[in-house]
Design an enzyme around this catalytic site. Structure first.
Site, mmCIF file in Angstrom:
data_model
loop_
_atom_site.group_PDB
_atom_site.id
_atom_site.type_symbol
_atom_site.label_atom_id
_atom_site.label_comp_id
_atom_site.label_asym_id
_atom_site.label_seq_id
_atom_site.Cartn_x
_atom_site.Cartn_y
_atom_site.Cartn_z
ATOM 1 N N GLY A 219 -9.643 -3.289 -2.662
ATOM 2 C CA GLY A 219 -8.695 -3.349 -3.768
ATOM 3 C C GLY A 219 -8.024 -2.026 -4.063
ATOM 4 C CG ASP A 246 3.192 2.682 3.795
ATOM 5 O OD1 ASP A 246 2.590 3.553 3.154
ATOM 6 O OD2 ASP A 246 3.453 2.780 5.010
#
Length: 303
Positions: A219, A246
């Site tokens: 996470g 990203d």
């Protein structure tokens, strides 16, 4: 508008083979592909897929630089790169049945004049946010990054190596380290969510207003001046993790551009990352985090 700066972009070449590499032997690949590479370039592709205005810039040179410009046309990403002497680097990944090999080139140099031209390019576009991401080319250093960040009335987001983060003197609105970058920047071995939160808080205290820490399959943690938030990943069938961090960062920046609060921005980042890892390859034409954002759980962590 979110403008991205990739100081040292690359053409990423991936070669697949159905046998192991042997010395002094001519061998043939079974597949090969080329993609535009670099954190900022990836972020611009994802911001465009989210439906927000972006421009990709940085330093390019030669026929490989031309390839990057033409490749980004396919993803509706406007470009305004600064040309330098030399060839944009090619980073090669060789995949065999049992091994994976990586060869990264250094890239062409970017001297002070090139950085000055880049700053003028940014000022001409006058973005609300700039994202500086990836490694630095030869001759460019931390002082140049500080100079770029302070050259305009924009917020600056960073996704750079941890060693560089501790050399910077400016104050930055956003940064997105992963586990290894957190460890390099703080010396804390990041093995648990609590480790991640502690390291991210240290970065926040050093002048990074919001730290979006990527934990991959565990996470993400978001540290702000007011609170620390944690969100586990969504349960999806993972096909390819390339570009996941990203895409999360791009979606968080996109969410803040919409005026969303910290919790909703984190939900958008995690939902977008889950959507990306569900498909093969880092390049997509459309992303829709709002479709699954309500499924993302977010907890407030105590300092």
């Amino acid at each position: 508008m979110i403008l991205t700066v990739t100081p040292n972009p690359a053409v990423d070449q991936t070669i697949e083979m159905d046998e192991e590499v042997q010395a002094d032997t001519v061998q043939r690949s079974t597949d090969a592909q080329f993609n535009s590479g670099g954190n900022g370039i990836n972020v611009s592709q994802f911001v465009s897929a989210l439906g927000t205005e972006t421009v990709a810039t940085g330093f390019i040179g030669g026929f490989t630089g031309y390839f990057i410009e033409q490749d980004l046309v396919e993803y509706d990403v406007p470009t305004d790169f600064v040309e330098v002497d030399g060839e944009t680097r090619i980073n090669t990944t060789l995949l065999t049945p049992e091994s994976e090999y990586h060869i990264n080139q250094s890239g062409p140099s970017a001297d002070r004049d090139a950085v000055d031209e880049l700053i003028e390019t940014l000022q001409d576009h006058d973005p609300s946010v700039i994202n500086i991401g990836g490694s630095l080319p030869p001759e460019m250093d931390a002082a140049d990054v500080d100079r770029i960040a302070s050259a305009g009335d924009w917020d600056t987001a960073l996704d750079v190596h941890g060693e560089l983060m501790i050399e910077l003197d400016g104050e930055y609105e956003y940064c997105k380290p992963n586990r290894e970058e957190l460890t390099a920047a703080t010396g804390i071995e990041v093995e648990t969510i609590d480790d991640c939160a502690e390291a991210a808080r240290q970065l926040q205290e050093r002048g990074y207003e919001r730290v979006i820490a990527s934990m991959g399959g565990d996470g993400a943690v978001l540290v702000t001046p007011e609170e620390t938030l944690y969100a586990p990943p969504l349960d999806v069938d993972v096909v390819d993790t390339i570009g996941a961090g990203d895409s999360m960062f791009a979606a968080v920046l996109w969410a803040y551009e919409q005026g969303w609060d910290d919790e909703r921005a984190l939900r958008a980042g995690v939902a977008t990352s889950a959507q990306l890892v569900s498909v093969k390859g880092p390049s997509v034409h459309e992303l829709d985090p709002e479709a699954t954002m309500d499924e993302v759980r977010v907890w407030s962590m105590r300092a």
